[in-house]
Scaffold this active site. Structure first.
Site, mmCIF file in Angstrom:
data_model
loop_
_atom_site.group_PDB
_atom_site.id
_atom_site.type_symbol
_atom_site.label_atom_id
_atom_site.label_comp_id
_atom_site.label_asym_id
_atom_site.label_seq_id
_atom_site.Cartn_x
_atom_site.Cartn_y
_atom_site.Cartn_z
ATOM 1 N N PHE A 1 12.312 98.157 37.700
ATOM 2 C CA PHE A 1 10.978 97.549 37.730
ATOM 3 C C PHE A 1 10.521 97.317 36.294
ATOM 4 C CE2 PHE A 1 6.317 98.495 37.892
ATOM 5 C CZ PHE A 1 5.891 97.718 38.967
ATOM 6 N N LEU B 1 7.549 96.271 34.121
ATOM 7 C CA LEU B 1 6.137 95.932 33.900
ATOM 8 C C LEU B 1 5.747 96.248 32.454
ATOM 9 C CD1 LEU B 1 3.338 95.107 35.151
ATOM 10 C CD2 LEU B 1 2.977 97.536 35.637
ATOM 11 N N GLU C 1 5.541 97.003 28.477
ATOM 12 C CA GLU C 1 6.079 96.351 27.277
ATOM 13 C C GLU C 1 5.748 97.205 26.058
ATOM 14 O OE1 GLU C 1 4.665 92.340 27.013
ATOM 15 O OE2 GLU C 1 5.544 91.807 28.959
ATOM 16 N N GLY D 1 1.104 99.078 27.929
ATOM 17 C CA GLY D 1 1.499 100.118 28.884
ATOM 18 C C GLY D 1 0.400 100.286 29.909
ATOM 19 N N TRP E 1 10.937 101.179 28.462
ATOM 20 C CA TRP E 1 10.935 102.381 29.321
ATOM 21 C C TRP E 1 11.367 102.027 30.735
ATOM 22 C CZ3 TRP E 1 10.843 105.238 25.422
ATOM 23 C CH2 TRP E 1 9.851 105.194 24.440
ATOM 24 N N ASP F 1 0.907 101.598 44.015
ATOM 25 C CA ASP F 1 0.237 102.444 45.023
ATOM 26 C C ASP F 1 1.264 103.273 45.789
ATOM 27 O OD1 ASP F 1 -2.233 101.409 44.350
ATOM 28 O OD2 ASP F 1 -2.373 100.068 46.092
ATOM 29 N N ARG G 1 12.571 141.491 36.906
ATOM 30 C CA ARG G 1 12.279 141.937 35.548
ATOM 31 C C ARG G 1 11.290 143.111 35.566
ATOM 32 N NH1 ARG G 1 13.744 141.734 30.095
ATOM 33 N NH2 ARG G 1 11.877 142.203 28.883
ATOM 34 N N GLU H 1 4.341 105.567 35.623
ATOM 35 C CA GLU H 1 3.631 104.970 36.769
ATOM 36 C C GLU H 1 2.108 105.175 36.658
ATOM 37 O OE1 GLU H 1 5.512 104.707 40.487
ATOM 38 O OE2 GLU H 1 7.490 105.175 39.650
ATOM 39 N N THR I 1 -0.637 106.790 33.444
ATOM 40 C CA THR I 1 -0.991 108.105 32.895
ATOM 41 C C THR I 1 -2.091 108.752 33.741
ATOM 42 O OG1 THR I 1 -2.710 107.103 31.546
ATOM 43 C CG2 THR I 1 -0.519 107.315 30.514
HETATM 44 N N1 CAA Z 1 -3.457 96.494 45.078
HETATM 45 C C1 CAA Z 1 -3.641 95.136 45.115
HETATM 46 N N2 CAA Z 1 -4.335 94.453 44.165
HETATM 47 C C2 CAA Z 1 -4.866 95.169 43.172
HETATM 48 C C3 CAA Z 1 -4.711 96.575 43.067
HETATM 49 C C4 CAA Z 1 -3.982 97.237 44.087
HETATM 50 N N3 CAA Z 1 -3.793 98.566 44.066
HETATM 51 N N4 CAA Z 1 -5.324 97.009 41.948
HETATM 52 C C5 CAA Z 1 -5.876 95.924 41.363
HETATM 53 N N5 CAA Z 1 -5.587 94.814 42.096
HETATM 54 C C6 CAA Z 1 -6.003 93.432 41.808
HETATM 55 C C7 CAA Z 1 -7.536 93.354 41.686
HETATM 56 O O1 CAA Z 1 -8.144 93.166 42.934
HETATM 57 C C8 CAA Z 1 -7.699 92.150 40.766
HETATM 58 O O2 CAA Z 1 -7.588 90.970 41.534
HETATM 59 P P1 CAA Z 1 -8.419 89.623 41.144
HETATM 60 O O3 CAA Z 1 -7.823 89.145 39.849
HETATM 61 O O4 CAA Z 1 -8.183 88.695 42.280
HETATM 62 O O5 CAA Z 1 -9.848 90.048 40.991
HETATM 63 C C9 CAA Z 1 -6.490 92.248 39.852
HETATM 64 O O6 CAA Z 1 -5.499 93.053 40.535
HETATM 65 C C10 CAA Z 1 -6.802 92.917 38.529
HETATM 66 O O7 CAA Z 1 -7.347 94.194 38.802
HETATM 67 P P2 CAA Z 1 -8.230 94.975 37.745
HETATM 68 O O8 CAA Z 1 -9.310 94.077 37.256
HETATM 69 O O9 CAA Z 1 -8.624 96.282 38.342
HETATM 70 O O10 CAA Z 1 -7.168 95.182 36.570
HETATM 71 P P3 CAA Z 1 -7.288 95.879 35.147
HETATM 72 O O11 CAA Z 1 -6.727 94.998 34.119
HETATM 73 O O12 CAA Z 1 -8.668 96.442 34.980
HETATM 74 O O13 CAA Z 1 -6.191 97.068 35.250
HETATM 75 C C11 CAA Z 1 -5.262 99.186 35.814
HETATM 76 C C12 CAA Z 1 -6.133 97.977 36.215
HETATM 77 C C13 CAA Z 1 -5.455 100.135 36.980
HETATM 78 C C14 CAA Z 1 -5.692 99.866 34.539
HETATM 79 C C15 CAA Z 1 -3.778 98.717 35.709
HETATM 80 O O14 CAA Z 1 -3.541 97.953 34.557
HETATM 81 C C16 CAA Z 1 -2.797 99.884 35.732
HETATM 82 O O15 CAA Z 1 -2.502 100.435 36.809
HETATM 83 N N6 CAA Z 1 -2.259 100.265 34.570
HETATM 84 C C17 CAA Z 1 -1.181 101.240 34.485
HETATM 85 C C18 CAA Z 1 0.131 100.551 34.591
HETATM 86 C C19 CAA Z 1 1.208 101.463 35.082
HETATM 87 O O16 CAA Z 1 1.026 102.286 35.962
HETATM 88 N N7 CAA Z 1 2.387 101.293 34.513
HETATM 89 C C20 CAA Z 1 3.514 102.035 34.944
HETATM 90 C C21 CAA Z 1 4.748 101.269 34.659
HETATM 91 S S1 CAA Z 1 6.022 101.521 35.831
HETATM 92 C C22 CAA Z 1 6.831 102.915 35.386
HETATM 93 O O17 CAA Z 1 6.317 103.773 34.742
HETATM 94 C C23 CAA Z 1 8.195 102.979 35.950
HETATM 95 C C24 CAA Z 1 9.037 104.123 35.624
HETATM 96 O O18 CAA Z 1 9.714 104.163 34.616
HETATM 97 C C25 CAA Z 1 9.186 105.210 36.578
#
Ligand code: CAA
Length: 380
Positions: free
Chosen positions: A123, A125, A127, A131, A156, A240, A268, A363, A365
């Site tokens: 996956f 996402l 960069e 993050g 990552w 989610d 112990r 996923e 912080t």
């Molecule tokens: N389900 C569906 N849609 C969603 C949603 C959800 N859970 N959460 C937000 N959205 C939609 C919103 O409704 C919104 O839609 P519209 O543009 O139509 O209004 C859009 O997405 C943008 O939402 P926000 O305005 O809430 O977005 P934001 O820029 O404020 O950011 C955030 C929200 C929660 C901070 C998000 O950026 C986030 O989760 N950041 C963390 C990223 C992350 O978890 N990265 C992990 C990388 S993966 C990883 O770690 C893999 C690994 O190695 C194991």
């Protein structure tokens, strides 16, 4: 309310516990020490149906539910946290979005081999400069005749060095008031898509991650997952589910640390008695067990809501936030109970202490989980 597991869920959990105890746990220290990719364990997880647990059998998966997935993730992660996250990335971050948003052709050609574990997914996402604030990604895809050209890099990327496919998120439209993103699935070997060597990390040494690069990487229109412009929603909805996987990984790490501390406390001796007879140790063990149980209930609730098809953004974030912080606290106390031996690589608790830490970061912080939870509360 009485929350109990079904007979099938117990059977799945017992199968996973047996496999994890016999075939994974004995290798965990060696995998941590050498950082070897556990290909034989990944193959066995595939045979057991653990690589696409909640994917219907018609699409190559095991046709189980998210609660079963959480149970298996806890068992595998209790034995080896690296093996847990390899499994979780393929299940929740790759198979889940392809199942939910992919085309029939993607389900047939890409989901089926990944859900059965013949192939592996990852996956993309995060960069280097984006993050937590994922929308600010720089990777972009430009429309050209017959497809899209992707340019940028992602870092990552767990499973990145070994994955056959990546689901990658790129900006596709900056013209409106909101930047629009699109999700694409890209096979390894596509010209312009390359992987750097594995990252060096504090823990989860056998779960390799790396930076991946897209340099004029051309993909067909059929590579789009979901609708063009909806990529950010695909990523968020995927997380989610992914956060349930990481919460379960944290439960496994915490449980392993608690079990090790309990066994050590009975053996112990200090001041003439086993240290388990000192109230200071008893109180620590009691707090560890209570927090672990609370984290498990939050995680199972989020998984059960996912199975019911109910929006579970807030509940997954709560589970991930709490379980990951519990894993860190429990591993910290387990190391303290072991005293100097806990700090030594002779005992497993120093590994649990290092492995626990990442669950508060990837996923999303703990700070991002708090943002997600409060945003859900305040939305009304
Ligand atoms: N389900 C569906 N849609 C969603 C949603 C959800 N859970 N959460 C937000 N959205 C939609 C919103 O409704 C919104 O839609 P519209 O543009 O139509 O209004 C859009 O997405 C943008 O939402 P926000 O305005 O809430 O977005 P934001 O820029 O404020 O950011 C955030 C929200 C929660 C901070 C998000 O950026 C986030 O989760 N950041 C963390 C990223 C992350 O978890 N990265 C992990 C990388 S993966 C990883 O770690 C893999 C690994 O190695 C194991």
């Amino acid at each position: 309310m009485f929350f109990d597991l079904t007979e099938e869920q117990r059977l799945v959990r017992d199968t996973a516990r047996d496999f994890a105890t016999r075939e994974v746990a004995p290798k965990a220290a060696e995998l941590d020490k050498t950082g070897r990719w556990p290909s034989e364990i990944v193959s066995k997880m595939a045979e057991l149906g653990f690589m696409g647990m909640a994917v219907p059998e018609a699409h190559g998966g095991a046709g189980l539910d998210s609660v079963s997935y959480a149970l298996v993730m806890e068992e595998v992660s209790a034995a080896c946290a690296s093996c847990g996250v390899i499994m979780s990335v393929n299940n929740s971050l790759f198979c889940d979005p392809v199942l939910k948003f992919g085309s029939d052709a993607q389900k047939k050609e890409i989901l089926a081999p990944c859900a059965s574990g013949q192939k592996l997914g990852c996956f993309g996402l995060t960069e280097p400069m984006s993050g937590s604030d994922a929308q600010t990604m720089m990777t972009q895809a430009e429309k050209v005749d017959g497809g899209w050209v992707i340019n940028g890099s992602k870092n990552w990327i767990t499973n990145g060095p070994h994955a056959d496919f990546i689901i990658v998120f790129a900006v596709t439209d900056r013209s409106g008031p909101k930047v629009r993103h699109t999700a694409f699935v890209v096979p390894k070997g596509t010209p312009g898509f390359t992987q750097a060597s594995p990252d060096h990390k504090l823990g989860i040494h056998a779960a390799h991650s790396c930076t991946v690069f897209f340099e004029n990487c051309k993909v067909p229109d059929s590579a789009i997952v979901g609708n063009p412009g909806d990529g950010f929603k695909v990523a968020m909805a995927t997380l989610d589910g992914g956060r349930i996987g990481i919460a379960s990984q944290a439960l496994g790490i915490a449980r392993a640390a608690l079990d090790a501390a309990t066994a050590y406390a009975k053996e112990r001796k200090s001041f003439g008695v086993p240290i388990a007879q000192h109230q200071a140790i008893q109180f620590m063990l009691a707090d560890m067990a209570t927090e672990l149980d609370a984290a498990r209930l939050l995680t199972w609730r989020a998984a059960a809501m996912k199975d019911q098809g109910t929006r579970h953004t807030m509940q997954s974030a709560e589970a991930k936030l709490y379980a990951s912080e519990v894993a860190t606290r429990v591993a910290h106390k387990a190391l303290q109970i072991h005293g100097g031996y806990g700090y030594s690589t002779e005992y497993p608790v120093e590994r649990h202490y290092r492995d626990a830490r990442i669950t508060e970061i990837y996923e999303g912080t703990s700070e991002i989980q708090r943002i997600v939870i409060s945003a859900s509360m305040l939305k009304g």
